[in-house]
Design a protein around this motif. Structure first.
Motif, PDB file in Angstrom:
ATOM      1  N   ALA A  24       1.634   0.784   6.285  1.00  0.00           N
ATOM      2  CA  ALA A  24       1.215  -0.379   7.068  1.00  0.00           C
ATOM      3  C   ALA A  24       2.025  -0.523   8.343  1.00  0.00           C
ATOM      4  CB  ALA A  24       1.333  -1.639   6.214  1.00  0.00           C
ATOM      5  N   VAL A  48      -5.390  -6.691   9.470  1.00  0.00           N
ATOM      6  CA  VAL A  48      -3.962  -6.986   9.569  1.00  0.00           C
ATOM      7  C   VAL A  48      -3.802  -8.504   9.623  1.00  0.00           C
ATOM      8  CG1 VAL A  48      -1.893  -6.757  10.998  1.00  0.00           C
ATOM      9  CG2 VAL A  48      -3.465  -4.821  10.736  1.00  0.00           C
ATOM     10  N   ARG A  49      -3.025  -9.056   8.719  1.00  0.00           N
ATOM     11  CA  ARG A  49      -2.880 -10.495   8.627  1.00  0.00           C
ATOM     12  C   ARG A  49      -2.195 -11.074   9.863  1.00  0.00           C
ATOM     13  NH1 ARG A  49      -0.936  -8.796   3.815  1.00  0.00           N
ATOM     14  NH2 ARG A  49       1.183  -9.459   4.367  1.00  0.00           N
ATOM     15  N   PRO A 125      -8.366   2.504   2.945  1.00  0.00           N
ATOM     16  CA  PRO A 125      -7.141   1.904   2.412  1.00  0.00           C
ATOM     17  C   PRO A 125      -6.815   2.452   1.033  1.00  0.00           C
ATOM     18  CG  PRO A 125      -8.969   0.362   2.253  1.00  0.00           C
ATOM     19  CD  PRO A 125      -9.481   1.555   3.004  1.00  0.00           C
ATOM     20  N   SER A 129      -0.657  -0.866   0.722  1.00  0.00           N
ATOM     21  CA  SER A 129      -0.986  -1.091   2.138  1.00  0.00           C
ATOM     22  C   SER A 129      -0.951   0.182   2.967  1.00  0.00           C
ATOM     23  CB  SER A 129      -0.039  -2.138   2.754  1.00  0.00           C
ATOM     24  OG  SER A 129      -0.157  -3.375   2.085  1.00  0.00           O
ATOM     25  N   THR A 130      -1.244   1.325   2.350  1.00  0.00           N
ATOM     26  CA  THR A 130      -1.327   2.579   3.097  1.00  0.00           C
ATOM     27  C   THR A 130      -2.773   2.863   3.470  1.00  0.00           C
ATOM     28  OG1 THR A 130      -1.514   3.850   1.044  1.00  0.00           O
ATOM     29  CG2 THR A 130       0.700   3.558   1.963  1.00  0.00           C
ATOM     30  N   TRP A 131      -2.936   3.746   4.449  1.00  0.00           N
ATOM     31  CA  TRP A 131      -4.260   4.178   4.890  1.00  0.00           C
ATOM     32  C   TRP A 131      -4.294   5.697   4.906  1.00  0.00           C
ATOM     33  CZ3 TRP A 131      -8.366   1.008   6.348  1.00  0.00           C
ATOM     34  CH2 TRP A 131      -8.073  -0.359   6.449  1.00  0.00           C
TER      35      TRP A 131
END
Length: 224
Positions: A24, A48-49, A125, A129-131
């Motif tokens: 992230a 993304v918050r 995703p 929280s990785t992509w």
């Protein structure tokens, strides 16, 4: 925060690794390298918050990329390399974003397809929280890329449906639903407004590819 430049392409910027994973903070760092408008749009597309896109978290991402060798020192400048360079190019020259939802019997798998003039990437995703990123083969079309994603999902979930929500920057979102209907044909529905849809349940693969190509089209001045 350290200013980082994208290295000039060696040969072509679309030469890609097979699959690369990014955390992230690393993604936030790459988002932070763009213009204000693209930062906001990419943050929204990647969910993304609010409050997370900060200099502190971006600095952590830069440090992680440096440790992985995807940021390297070139004199006084810092340059992006490898998959990070490609993802940075896609994010910060993005023209179209396509939400992808694979609606399977066990739930919904989400992904995002980002197109720029020179490179397109498929992001999915994963845990913590990785992509994961796959870069489109420069010899293939965008429609072929998403058809490949669809075929891969159908191998695992034959009864699944696919949703594509595609949008140019500043434009309306187009909605397309696709499901295999048997005998090599497809059930395709384009939704203009809630309760209004254009549906065809006997679409051959060549016409499906044409519909996907229309959905993913870039403005002429960008696509040149």
């Amino acid at each position: 925060m350290t200013e980082t430049n994208t290295a000039a392409a060696e040969g072509t910027a679309t030469v890609s690794p097979a699959v690369v994973g990014y955390g992230a903070a690393e993604v936030i760092y790459l988002i932070s390298q763009g213009s204000a408008g693209l930062k906001e749009r990419n943050a929204e597309a990647l969910q993304v918050r609010p409050g997370v896109l900060t200099e502190q978290i971006a600095a952590l991402g830069a440090s992680s990329l440096l440790a992985r060798g995807e940021i390297v020192a070139n004199g006084e400048a810092m340059e992006l390399r490898g998959g990070a360079r490609i993802l940075n190019q896609a994010l910060n020259a993005a023209v179209r974003w396509t939400e992808v939802a694979m609606v399977n019997g066990t739930g919904v798998e989400a992904a995002l397809y980002i197109q720029s003039r020179d490179v397109s990437v498929f992001l999915q995703p994963a845990a913590l929280s990785t992509w994961f990123m796959v870069v489109k083969d420069p010899q293939a079309g965008d429609a072929q890329m998403l058809k490949q994603v669809m075929d891969s999902n159908l191998e695992r979930h034959p009864e699944s449906a696919m949703y594509f929500g595609s949008q140019l920057i500043g434009g309306p979102k187009d909605h397309l639903f696709v499901r295999a209907s048997g005998n090599g044909q497809w059930d395709v529905a384009q939704v203009e407004n809630p309760g209004e849809q254009e549906r065809d349940d006997a679409v051959p693969t060549d016409r499906l590819l044409a519909r996907l190509a229309e959905l993913l089209a870039l403005p002429a001045e960008v696509a040149k």
